[in-house]
Design an enzyme around this catalytic site. Structure first.
Site, PDB file in Angstrom:
ATOM      1  N   GLY A  12      38.858 112.312 -57.860  1.00 23.78           N
ATOM      2  CA  GLY A  12      39.272 110.912 -57.766  1.00 23.78           C
ATOM      3  C   GLY A  12      38.364 110.038 -58.611  1.00 23.78           C
ATOM      4  O   GLY A  12      37.337 109.552 -58.143  1.00 23.78           O
ATOM      5  N   MET A  16      35.557 103.375 -58.154  1.00 20.80           N
ATOM      6  CA  MET A  16      34.434 103.795 -57.315  1.00 20.80           C
ATOM      7  C   MET A  16      34.057 105.251 -57.597  1.00 20.80           C
ATOM      8  O   MET A  16      32.884 105.609 -57.656  1.00 20.80           O
ATOM      9  CB  MET A  16      34.785 103.636 -55.829  1.00 20.80           C
ATOM     10  CG  MET A  16      34.929 102.208 -55.374  1.00 20.80           C
ATOM     11  SD  MET A  16      33.381 101.302 -55.410  1.00 20.80           S
ATOM     12  CE  MET A  16      32.582 101.997 -53.968  1.00 20.80           C
ATOM     13  N   GLY A  17      35.070 106.104 -57.780  1.00 21.78           N
ATOM     14  CA  GLY A  17      34.821 107.529 -58.014  1.00 21.78           C
ATOM     15  C   GLY A  17      34.057 107.762 -59.302  1.00 21.78           C
ATOM     16  O   GLY A  17      33.085 108.532 -59.340  1.00 21.78           O
ATOM     17  N   ASN A  35      40.929 114.759 -61.511  1.00 17.97           N
ATOM     18  CA  ASN A  35      41.666 113.558 -61.115  1.00 17.97           C
ATOM     19  C   ASN A  35      43.157 113.879 -61.162  1.00 17.97           C
ATOM     20  O   ASN A  35      43.572 114.779 -61.885  1.00 17.97           O
ATOM     21  CB  ASN A  35      41.348 112.411 -62.083  1.00 17.97           C
ATOM     22  CG  ASN A  35      41.859 111.084 -61.585  1.00 17.97           C
ATOM     23  OD1 ASN A  35      41.287 110.516 -60.650  1.00 17.97           O
ATOM     24  ND2 ASN A  35      42.943 110.591 -62.156  1.00 17.97           N
ATOM     25  N   THR A  37      45.621 112.155 -62.389  1.00 19.88           N
ATOM     26  CA  THR A  37      46.125 111.919 -63.752  1.00 19.88           C
ATOM     27  C   THR A  37      45.113 112.478 -64.751  1.00 19.88           C
ATOM     28  O   THR A  37      43.948 112.081 -64.756  1.00 19.88           O
ATOM     29  CB  THR A  37      46.285 110.390 -64.001  1.00 19.88           C
ATOM     30  OG1 THR A  37      46.828 109.804 -62.830  1.00 19.88           O
ATOM     31  CG2 THR A  37      47.138 110.092 -65.184  1.00 19.88           C
ATOM     32  N   SER A 134      28.762 101.986 -49.220  1.00 21.61           N
ATOM     33  CA  SER A 134      28.913 100.544 -49.439  1.00 21.61           C
ATOM     34  C   SER A 134      28.138 100.062 -50.656  1.00 21.61           C
ATOM     35  O   SER A 134      27.057 100.549 -50.951  1.00 21.61           O
ATOM     36  CB  SER A 134      28.420  99.749 -48.224  1.00 21.61           C
ATOM     37  OG  SER A 134      28.509  98.360 -48.519  1.00 21.61           O
ATOM     38  N   LYS A 188      30.375 102.413 -41.154  1.00 17.79           N
ATOM     39  CA  LYS A 188      30.828 101.710 -42.367  1.00 17.79           C
ATOM     40  C   LYS A 188      31.917 100.692 -42.022  1.00 17.79           C
ATOM     41  O   LYS A 188      31.951  99.584 -42.569  1.00 17.79           O
ATOM     42  CB  LYS A 188      31.346 102.716 -43.413  1.00 17.79           C
ATOM     43  CG  LYS A 188      31.972 102.054 -44.640  1.00 17.79           C
ATOM     44  CD  LYS A 188      30.957 101.281 -45.429  1.00 17.79           C
ATOM     45  CE  LYS A 188      31.386 100.347 -46.511  1.00 17.79           C
ATOM     46  NZ  LYS A 188      32.675 100.145 -47.024  1.00 17.79           N
ATOM     47  N   HIS A 191      30.237  97.793 -40.505  1.00 14.53           N
ATOM     48  CA  HIS A 191      29.578  97.088 -41.616  1.00 14.53           C
ATOM     49  C   HIS A 191      30.578  96.129 -42.264  1.00 14.53           C
ATOM     50  O   HIS A 191      30.281  94.963 -42.520  1.00 14.53           O
ATOM     51  CB  HIS A 191      29.061  98.114 -42.638  1.00 14.53           C
ATOM     52  CG  HIS A 191      28.739  97.542 -43.991  1.00 14.53           C
ATOM     53  ND1 HIS A 191      29.721  97.173 -44.909  1.00 14.53           N
ATOM     54  CD2 HIS A 191      27.572  97.248 -44.590  1.00 14.53           C
ATOM     55  CE1 HIS A 191      29.160  96.683 -45.998  1.00 14.53           C
ATOM     56  NE2 HIS A 191      27.849  96.709 -45.830  1.00 14.53           N
TER      57      HIS A 191
END
Ligand code: 6PG
Length: 471
Positions: A12, A16-17, A35, A37, A134, A188, A191
Site C-alpha cells: 500500500g 502514508m504508505g 501496491n 496499482t 500518528s 490511536k 488519540h
C-alpha cells in the site's frame, strides 16, 4: 544497516504508505514493497532511488508475489484503507504465510476489527499486530508516534525497526507496546478523539475572536502563534497560527476564507464516542466535536435555518487572556475525558494500559503533541484522587484558576449567539463532577414512578421504592 528479527514488506504505497516506506529505508532496513496499482510501485522505486535509498528496496508486482518472494520470517505491513481492503489483503496473505510470519495493520482500524483479525489470523499460526500510527504524512516520513497492540513476542520481533522509525522525544522513541490485540488501534482511536476535541475548541475560540470581535484571521493567527510559546504550546496551536496567517493567492485575502465550512471525518472521532458510550462513559468535548463536524456538513440546512430563524451573532469582547485560560481548561478536560475512556477500555479488555507511558509516546510525532502531555505523564506517575487526571494537584490548580475565564467565555458566547459546544461541554463536565450531590435523585424517582425501577436510598439500602407505590 538496521537490524530486525523479520524481513520486512509493505503493501500500500499511498501517501502514508510511501512516506512510511521511505522512513524504514532511511533507517537502514531492507524493504519489499507492493501496491495494487503497478505504476505506483514504479513511481515509488524512482522516488526511493532519487533519495539514494534504492539499493535496500525490492519492488514486486503484487501482494502475492511479494509474500512468496520474501524470505522467512516475514513481517508484512499493510498500509491500505481501513475496513474491507484490510480483510481482503489478509485473506490473500494467510495461505501464503506460515509459522513465524507476521501481518501488521498500520492503518486507522476499528479496534473491534483488530480483535477479530488477531483471533482469526493467529488461529492460522501467524502473528497479527494492530499498530496505530500518528503524525500525518510528515510524521510517517520523519518519525511518527506509534501505538502497538499484539503479543509481547510479536513486539520484540519488530521493536528495533519501530524504535528506529518512530519520533524521538529527548532521544527516546515515541513508540511502545501498549497491550494485546486491539490495544494499539484503540489508543490511536482515542488519540484521534482528543484531536477532534482540540481542533473544535480551537475553532470555537477562533469563531469568537473573528465573529464576536471582528478581528482578522491574521490577527487571530498571531495570538495563536503567541500562545504556542506558553502553556498551550502544541502542534495544533502552532499550525493554527500558520494557517490563519496564510493568504490565498487568487483573492489576496485570508486562505481560510476560501474554504467551505463543511468538516470531513473518516470515523475515528465517532468510534471514540461510540466505544465510550458502550462502556458507560461519555466524553462531552469529543461528542461535541463529532457533532459539530456532522452539523457543519449540513450546509443547505444551515443556509435555510439562518433564513428562517435568523443568524444572530452579537459582539463578544473579552481579553485574550480569558480565551487562553478557557481553552487551557477545556483542553485539560478533553485530555482527561480521553484518558477516562482509555481507563474503561483497559478494564473491559484487560489490556493493562500504562497511561503515563501513553502520554509519553504522544509527546512527539503525533498530531496532539503538546506541552500538557509532560504534565499528564507526571500526574499519572503520582497519586491521582479517584484515578482522575483532572483531580491531579497540578491540573486541579490550573482548573481552579482557569474555570472562571471558561465561564466568562462560555457565558458571553451563549448570550451573543455563538455556538461553543465543546467549551460548554467541558464546563458541564466540571460542573457536574464538582457537585457531590446533583439532581439525578429526581431522575431515579421518575424511573421508579413509571417503571418501578427502584432506587438506592441515601442510607445505602438498594431496591427501594417511593411513596407513589404505597397502597
Ligand atoms: C494522525 C491523524 C490521522 C488523520 C485521521 C483523522 O494521528 O496522524 O489523526 O490519523 O488525520 O485520518 O482524520 P479525519 O479528521 O478525516 O477523521
Amino acid at each position: 544497516m538496521g537490524e530486525t528479527v523479520a524481513n520486512l514488506g509493505l503493501y500500500g504505497l499511498g501517501t502514508m504508505g510511501s512516506a512510511l516506506a521511505l522512513n524504514i529505508l532511511d533507517n537502514g532496513f531492507g524493504l519489499h514493497v507492493a501496491n495494487r496499482t503497478h505504476s505506483v510501485v514504479a513511481d515509488f522505486v524512482t522516488e526511493a532511488s532519487k533519495a539514494g535509498l534504492g539499493d535496500r528496496l525490492t519492488p514486486h508486482n503484487d501482494l502475492d508475489q511479494m509474500a512468496r518472494d520474501m524470505p522467512s520470517p516475514r513481517a508484512i505491513i499493510l498500509m491500505v484503507p481501513a475496513g474491507a481492503p484490510v480483510d481482503a489483503a489478509i485473506a490473500r496473505l494467510v495461505p501464503l504465510l506460515g509459522q513465524g510470519d507476521t501481518i501488521i495493520d498500520a492503518g486507522n482500524a476499528d479496534f473491534n476489527d483488530t480483535r477479530r483479525r488477531t483471533e482469526t489470523v493467529e488461529a492460522e499460526g501467524l502473528t497479527f499486530i494492530g499498530m496505530g500510527v500518528s503524525g500525518g504524512e510528515d510524521g510517517a516520513r520523519n518519525g511518527p508516534s506509534i501505538m502497538v497492540g499484539g503479543t509481547p513476542q510479536a513486539w520484540g520481533a519488530i521493536r528495533p525497526m519501530i524504535d528506529a522509525i518512530a519520533a524521538k522525544f529527548e532521544g527516546a522513541p515515541c513508540a511502545d507496546h501498549l497491550g494485546s490485540d486491539g490495544a494499539g488501534h484503540f489508543v490511536k482511536t482515542v488519540h484521534n478523539g482528543i484531536e477532534y476535541a482540540d481542533m473544535q475548541l480551537i475553532a470555537e475560540v477562533y469563531g469568537l475572536m473573528r465573529n464576536g470581535a471582528g478581528r482578522s484571521p491574521a490577527q487571530i493567527g498571531q495570538v495563536f502563534e503567541k500562545w504556542d510559546k506558553g502553556a498551550l504550546q502544541s502542534y495544533l496551536v502552532e499550525i493554527t497560527g500558520v494557517v490563519l496567517q496564510a493568504v490565498d493567492k487568487s483573492t489576496g485575502g485570508p486562505a481560510v476564507d476560501v474554504i467551505q465550512d463543511k468538516a470531513g471525518q473518516k470515523g475515528t472521532g465517532r468510534w471514540t464516542v461510540i466505544e465510550a458510550l458502550k462502556m458507560g462513559q461519555s466524553a462531552s468535548t469529543i461528542e461535541a466535536a463529532v457533532a459539530a463536524r456532522g452539523w457543519s456538513a449540513e450546509k443547505e440546512t444551515r443556509i435555510a435555518a439562518q433564513g428562517i430563524l435568523g443568524g444572530h451573532r452579537g459582539a463578544v469582547s473579552l481579553p485574550d487572556q480569558d480565551y487562553e485560560k478557557a481553552f487551557l481548561a477545556a483542553r485539560i478536560i478533553a485530555y482527561a475525558q480521553g484518558f477516562r475512556i482509555l481507563a474503561a477500555a483497559s478494564d473491559a479488555y484487560d489490556w493493562g494500559l500504562d497511561f503515563a507511558r501513553i502520554a509519553e509516546i504522544w509527546r512527539a510525532g503525533c498530531i496532539i503533541r503538546s506541552a500538557l502531555l509532560d504534565d499528564i505523564s507526571e500526574a499519572f506517575r503520582g497519586d491521582l484522587p479517584q484515578g482522575q487526571l483532572f483531580l491531579a494537584s497540578n491540573f486541579a490548580d490550573t482548573l481552579k484558576s482557569a474555570i472562571p475565564a471558561l465561564r466568562r467565555v462560555a457565558g458571553a458566547a451563549i448570550s451573543a449567539g455563538h455556538p461553543v459546544p465543546a467549551l460548554t461541554g467541558a464546563l458541564a463536565f466540571v460542573d457536574t463532577m464538582a457537585q457531590a450531590r446533583g439532581t439525578t435523585d429526581l431522575v431515579q424517582a421518575q424511573r421508579d414512578f413509571f417503571g418501578q425501577h427502584g432506587f438506592e436510598h441515601i442510607d445505602g439500602r438498594t431496591g427501594q421504592h417511593g411513596p407513589w407505590w404505597d397502597a
